[in-house]
Design a protein around this motif. Structure first.
Motif, PDB file in Angstrom:
ATOM      1  N   ASP A  18      41.725   2.730  -5.440  1.00 34.36           N
ATOM      2  CA  ASP A  18      40.462   2.527  -5.372  1.00 34.36           C
ATOM      3  C   ASP A  18      39.879   2.121  -6.797  1.00 34.36           C
ATOM      4  O   ASP A  18      40.779   1.675  -7.613  1.00 34.36           O
ATOM      5  CB  ASP A  18      39.864   4.043  -5.089  1.00 34.36           C
ATOM      6  N   ALA A  19      38.759   2.402  -7.202  1.00 35.83           N
ATOM      7  CA  ALA A  19      38.053   1.862  -8.608  1.00 35.83           C
ATOM      8  C   ALA A  19      38.877   2.738  -9.692  1.00 35.83           C
ATOM      9  O   ALA A  19      39.159   2.111 -10.813  1.00 35.83           O
ATOM     10  CB  ALA A  19      36.658   2.015  -8.943  1.00 35.83           C
ATOM     11  N   ARG A  20      39.384   3.688  -9.339  1.00 34.17           N
ATOM     12  CA  ARG A  20      39.872   4.755 -10.352  1.00 34.17           C
ATOM     13  C   ARG A  20      41.241   4.421 -10.329  1.00 34.17           C
ATOM     14  O   ARG A  20      42.204   5.172 -11.114  1.00 34.17           O
ATOM     15  CB  ARG A  20      39.633   6.107 -10.254  1.00 34.17           C
ATOM     16  N   ARG A  21      41.801   3.606  -9.788  1.00 31.03           N
ATOM     17  CA  ARG A  21      43.556   3.030  -9.749  1.00 31.03           C
ATOM     18  C   ARG A  21      44.035   4.216  -9.072  1.00 31.03           C
ATOM     19  O   ARG A  21      45.567   4.254  -8.855  1.00 31.03           O
ATOM     20  CB  ARG A  21      43.781   2.773 -10.808  1.00 31.03           C
ATOM     21  N   ASP A  22      43.349   5.200  -8.254  1.00 30.74           N
ATOM     22  CA  ASP A  22      44.073   6.023  -7.270  1.00 30.74           C
ATOM     23  C   ASP A  22      44.224   5.555  -5.758  1.00 30.74           C
ATOM     24  O   ASP A  22      43.679   4.441  -5.520  1.00 30.74           O
ATOM     25  CB  ASP A  22      43.346   7.414  -7.241  1.00 30.74           C
ATOM     26  N   ARG A  23      45.025   6.182  -4.918  1.00 31.60           N
ATOM     27  CA  ARG A  23      45.271   5.571  -3.677  1.00 31.60           C
ATOM     28  C   ARG A  23      43.940   5.975  -2.734  1.00 31.60           C
ATOM     29  O   ARG A  23      43.200   6.819  -3.159  1.00 31.60           O
ATOM     30  CB  ARG A  23      46.359   6.338  -2.638  1.00 31.60           C
ATOM     31  N   ALA A  24      43.499   5.052  -1.986  1.00 26.81           N
ATOM     32  CA  ALA A  24      42.079   4.863  -1.395  1.00 26.81           C
ATOM     33  C   ALA A  24      41.934   5.725  -0.037  1.00 26.81           C
ATOM     34  O   ALA A  24      41.124   5.507   0.795  1.00 26.81           O
ATOM     35  CB  ALA A  24      41.595   3.559  -1.318  1.00 26.81           C
ATOM     36  N   GLY A  25      43.037   6.509   0.158  1.00 24.35           N
ATOM     37  CA  GLY A  25      43.185   7.181   1.504  1.00 24.35           C
ATOM     38  C   GLY A  25      41.957   8.217   1.954  1.00 24.35           C
ATOM     39  O   GLY A  25      41.592   8.368   3.047  1.00 24.35           O
ATOM     40  N   GLY A  26      41.161   8.592   0.937  1.00 19.25           N
ATOM     41  CA  GLY A  26      39.793   9.387   1.332  1.00 19.25           C
ATOM     42  C   GLY A  26      38.645   8.682   1.603  1.00 19.25           C
ATOM     43  O   GLY A  26      37.627   9.107   2.113  1.00 19.25           O
ATOM     44  N   ILE A  27      38.825   7.399   1.508  1.00 18.51           N
ATOM     45  CA  ILE A  27      37.763   6.426   2.058  1.00 18.51           C
ATOM     46  C   ILE A  27      37.279   6.521   3.573  1.00 18.51           C
ATOM     47  O   ILE A  27      36.050   6.761   3.784  1.00 18.51           O
ATOM     48  CB  ILE A  27      37.632   4.873   1.724  1.00 18.51           C
ATOM     49  N   PRO A  28      38.008   6.712   4.386  1.00 20.69           N
ATOM     50  CA  PRO A  28      37.669   6.720   5.634  1.00 20.69           C
ATOM     51  C   PRO A  28      36.901   8.159   6.209  1.00 20.69           C
ATOM     52  O   PRO A  28      35.808   7.944   6.770  1.00 20.69           O
ATOM     53  CB  PRO A  28      38.898   6.838   6.550  1.00 20.69           C
ATOM     54  N   ALA A  29      37.271   9.118   5.448  1.00 15.98           N
ATOM     55  CA  ALA A  29      36.595  10.343   5.759  1.00 15.98           C
ATOM     56  C   ALA A  29      35.300  10.446   5.261  1.00 15.98           C
ATOM     57  O   ALA A  29      34.222  10.879   5.794  1.00 15.98           O
ATOM     58  CB  ALA A  29      37.184  11.551   5.082  1.00 15.98           C
ATOM     59  N   LEU A  30      34.897   9.804   4.101  1.00 16.93           N
ATOM     60  CA  LEU A  30      33.576   9.501   3.390  1.00 16.93           C
ATOM     61  C   LEU A  30      32.755   8.564   4.245  1.00 16.93           C
ATOM     62  O   LEU A  30      31.719   9.110   4.652  1.00 16.93           O
ATOM     63  CB  LEU A  30      33.704   9.040   2.189  1.00 16.93           C
ATOM     64  N   LEU A  31      33.561   7.620   4.586  1.00 13.85           N
ATOM     65  CA  LEU A  31      32.629   6.751   5.560  1.00 13.85           C
ATOM     66  C   LEU A  31      32.236   7.515   6.850  1.00 13.85           C
ATOM     67  O   LEU A  31      31.045   7.444   7.431  1.00 13.85           O
ATOM     68  CB  LEU A  31      33.381   5.566   6.062  1.00 13.85           C
ATOM     69  N   SER A  32      33.169   8.301   7.504  1.00 13.15           N
ATOM     70  CA  SER A  32      32.774   9.093   8.890  1.00 13.15           C
ATOM     71  C   SER A  32      31.584  10.108   8.413  1.00 13.15           C
ATOM     72  O   SER A  32      30.588  10.382   9.307  1.00 13.15           O
ATOM     73  CB  SER A  32      33.877   9.862   9.162  1.00 13.15           C
ATOM     74  N   ARG A  33      31.557  10.590   7.221  1.00 19.31           N
ATOM     75  CA  ARG A  33      30.566  11.730   6.927  1.00 19.31           C
ATOM     76  C   ARG A  33      29.123  10.809   6.681  1.00 19.31           C
ATOM     77  O   ARG A  33      28.174  11.496   7.068  1.00 19.31           O
ATOM     78  CB  ARG A  33      31.166  12.216   5.510  1.00 19.31           C
ATOM     79  N   ILE A  34      29.105   9.522   6.126  1.00 17.95           N
ATOM     80  CA  ILE A  34      27.990   8.669   6.115  1.00 17.95           C
ATOM     81  C   ILE A  34      27.518   8.491   7.455  1.00 17.95           C
ATOM     82  O   ILE A  34      26.377   8.733   7.866  1.00 17.95           O
ATOM     83  CB  ILE A  34      28.155   7.648   5.346  1.00 17.95           C
ATOM     84  N   ALA A  35      28.458   8.141   8.357  1.00 18.86           N
ATOM     85  CA  ALA A  35      28.090   8.017   9.862  1.00 18.86           C
ATOM     86  C   ALA A  35      27.546   9.142  10.463  1.00 18.86           C
ATOM     87  O   ALA A  35      26.656   9.153  11.201  1.00 18.86           O
ATOM     88  CB  ALA A  35      29.139   7.158  10.432  1.00 18.86           C
ATOM     89  N   TYR A  36      28.234  10.250  10.449  1.00 19.10           N
ATOM     90  CA  TYR A  36      27.776  11.115  11.518  1.00 19.10           C
ATOM     91  C   TYR A  36      27.292  12.663  10.864  1.00 19.10           C
ATOM     92  O   TYR A  36      26.951  13.500  11.839  1.00 19.10           O
ATOM     93  CB  TYR A  36      29.223  11.683  12.078  1.00 19.10           C
ATOM     94  N   ALA A  37      27.466  12.887   9.643  1.00 20.25           N
ATOM     95  CA  ALA A  37      26.974  14.120   9.085  1.00 20.25           C
ATOM     96  C   ALA A  37      25.302  14.270   8.753  1.00 20.25           C
ATOM     97  O   ALA A  37      24.568  13.094   9.010  1.00 20.25           O
ATOM     98  CB  ALA A  37      27.509  14.350   7.717  1.00 20.25           C
ATOM     99  N   ASP A  38      24.932  15.372   8.476  1.00 18.79           N
ATOM    100  CA  ASP A  38      23.400  15.524   8.259  1.00 18.79           C
ATOM    101  C   ASP A  38      23.178  14.940   7.149  1.00 18.79           C
ATOM    102  O   ASP A  38      24.098  14.402   6.547  1.00 18.79           O
ATOM    103  CB  ASP A  38      23.047  17.056   8.043  1.00 18.79           C
ATOM    104  N   GLU A  39      21.786  14.309   6.835  1.00 23.23           N
ATOM    105  CA  GLU A  39      21.499  13.673   5.781  1.00 23.23           C
ATOM    106  C   GLU A  39      21.959  14.066   4.410  1.00 23.23           C
ATOM    107  O   GLU A  39      22.553  13.170   3.612  1.00 23.23           O
ATOM    108  CB  GLU A  39      19.713  13.516   5.753  1.00 23.23           C
TER     109      GLU A  39
END
Length: 167
Positions: A18-39
């Motif tokens: 990711d932009a912080r030079r860490d592994r980007a494995g957390g991105i799918p969960a964040l995308l899912s929250r954007i798609a399916y969570a409350d506002e």
């Protein structure tokens, strides 16, 4: 991931930085929250995702370009609750020029080898935003001003910022 984001699992996020030079494995969960969570939860997820793919609002990482098509998918989806936030993140990604500028400066100072990959990440991320122009044009024509206005702003930015940083 549901109907939205079907292709997310096809990306090897854990192998990307990711932009912080860490592994980007957390991105799918964040995308899912954007798609399916409350506002509120979705907006927090956009902020968290922004930290991972466009740190400080101007530094992209290797995982940024692969994330952009999913952001465009979310922006174009009828039930995404925070389209303006997603469009604002896309604007920041499109505007980035940090790595390219640093590489030019490094070339002048003899440190060019320190910036082999990063300008390419930036160019790929910007090109991915530009590839989503049809989605953004549809949003710009929306009768909902909360999504139409940021979409029009992004279109204007895309018109003034080329898909690839100038050499």
């Amino acid at each position: 991931m549901g109907v939205l984001l079907k292709g997310v699992s096809g990306i090897r996020w854990g192998e990307l930085c990711d932009a912080r030079r860490d592994r980007a494995g957390g991105i799918p969960a964040l995308l899912s929250r954007i798609a399916y969570a409350d506002e509120e939860t979705a907006r927090l997820a956009v902020d968290d995702l922004g930290d991972l793919i466009c740190e400080l609002g101007f530094v992209v990482g290797e995982a940024t370009a692969p994330a952009v098509p999913f952001l465009l998918e979310l922006a174009g989806a009828p039930h995404t609750s925070c389209k303006a936030d997603v469009l604002a993140l896309l604007q920041r990604i499109c505007r980035t020029d940090q790595w390219h500028s640093a590489a030019v400066a490094a070339r002048n100072d003899g440190y060019e080898a320190n910036y082999q990959e990063q300008p390419g990440w930036e160019a790929a991320a910007r090109a991915a935003v530009h590839a989503g122009r049809p989605v953004i044009e549809r949003l710009a024509a929306s009768p909902h001003p909360e999504e139409a206005a940021p979409a029009r702003e992004l279109l204007l930015l895309m018109d003034e910022v080329p898909p690839f940083p100038k050499p």
